[in-house]
Design an enzyme around this catalytic site. Structure first.
Site, PDB file in Angstrom:
ATOM      1  N   CYS A  73      12.445 -34.830  -3.324  1.00 40.66           N
ATOM      2  CA  CYS A  73      13.588 -35.721  -3.676  1.00 40.66           C
ATOM      3  C   CYS A  73      13.929 -36.113  -2.329  1.00 40.66           C
ATOM      4  O   CYS A  73      13.320 -37.035  -2.228  1.00 40.66           O
ATOM      5  CB  CYS A  73      14.856 -34.661  -3.989  1.00 40.66           C
ATOM      6  SG  CYS A  73      16.069 -35.449  -4.855  1.00 40.66           S
ATOM      7  N   HIS A 160      12.679 -31.727  -8.937  1.00 39.60           N
ATOM      8  CA  HIS A 160      12.951 -30.315  -8.332  1.00 39.60           C
ATOM      9  C   HIS A 160      11.846 -29.283  -8.816  1.00 39.60           C
ATOM     10  O   HIS A 160      12.334 -28.654  -9.919  1.00 39.60           O
ATOM     11  CB  HIS A 160      14.327 -29.703  -8.259  1.00 39.60           C
ATOM     12  CG  HIS A 160      15.239 -30.746  -7.138  1.00 39.60           C
ATOM     13  ND1 HIS A 160      15.259 -30.398  -6.114  1.00 39.60           N
ATOM     14  CD2 HIS A 160      15.989 -31.869  -7.496  1.00 39.60           C
ATOM     15  CE1 HIS A 160      16.193 -31.159  -5.334  1.00 39.60           C
ATOM     16  NE2 HIS A 160      16.506 -32.066  -6.337  1.00 39.60           N
ATOM     17  N   GLU A 162      11.430 -26.592  -7.907  1.00 35.07           N
ATOM     18  CA  GLU A 162      11.956 -25.057  -7.561  1.00 35.07           C
ATOM     19  C   GLU A 162      12.794 -24.565  -8.566  1.00 35.07           C
ATOM     20  O   GLU A 162      13.049 -23.375  -8.918  1.00 35.07           O
ATOM     21  CB  GLU A 162      12.444 -24.834  -6.249  1.00 35.07           C
ATOM     22  CG  GLU A 162      13.626 -25.663  -6.058  1.00 35.07           C
ATOM     23  CD  GLU A 162      13.543 -27.223  -5.803  1.00 35.07           C
ATOM     24  OE1 GLU A 162      14.665 -27.707  -5.230  1.00 35.07           O
ATOM     25  OE2 GLU A 162      12.553 -27.824  -5.910  1.00 35.07           O
TER      26      GLU A 162
END
Length: 183
Positions: A73, A160, A162
């Protein structure tokens, strides 16, 4: 054991990036972005997301380090900005579930996700033009540059990997680990 430093750009998911790497067997250390580059010993860097480009600390200097780097990002945006690309406001805005089309199935970071993957991404800001030496490696209906790569050791994703909402996020980290290990 491979060591990857997660550079903390004050993003809300930074601790999850460290956790995701630890879950796949990486010695992942959270490092404040004001840490001098010479004090970081790692086989790779993850430039985390964060609230804005004014709080990126020493990240521009980290780009000169001789290790693979993954920008997530804001991390991708600062990489593009510092290396001569262009970043601007996105038309779509906040966080959303997005289907991303993989443009380069040979890309070491995201090629294995081809032809497409579902991700969780914010598009408040996004890369509008990749830097020289980089290629766009993914796109979506809401963002022309969802990912970029120099093909060897510099990568960026708008999304993202994660977070649980991203379907193949762990695979992104495993692919980055393989790059850090020279595989």
């Amino acid at each position: 054991m491979t060591q990857i430093a997660v550079i903390d750009n004050h993003g809300q998911f930074t601790h999850l990036e460290q956790r995701a790497l630890r879950d796949i067997g990486v010695d992942a250390e959270l490092v404040d972005n004001d840490t001098p580059p010479g004090e970081i010993e790692a086989d790779g860097l993850v430039l985390s997301g964060g609230p804005d480009m004014d709080r990126i600390g020493n990240c521009p200097a980290y780009l000169d380090m001789d290790v693979p780097i993954l920008g997530i990002c804001l991390g991708m945006q600062l990489m593009a900005d510092q290396l001569g690309g262009r970043v601007g406001g996105g038309e779509y805005g906040g966080y959303a579930d997005v289907t991303v089309q993989i443009d380069d199935e040979k890309d070491p970071l995201i090629g294995s996700l081809a032809p497409e993957t579902r991700v969780w991404a914010s598009h408040a800001d996004e890369v509008k033009e990749v830097p020289d030496g980089f290629e766009r490696t993914a796109q979506s209906d809401v963002c022309d540059v969802e990912a970029m790569s120099n093909g060897t050791d510099r990568f960026g994703v708008q999304w993202h990997p994660e977070v649980a909402h991203t379907e193949e996020g762990e695979e992104v980290f495993e692919n980055f680990l393989a790059v850090c290990n020279g595989e």
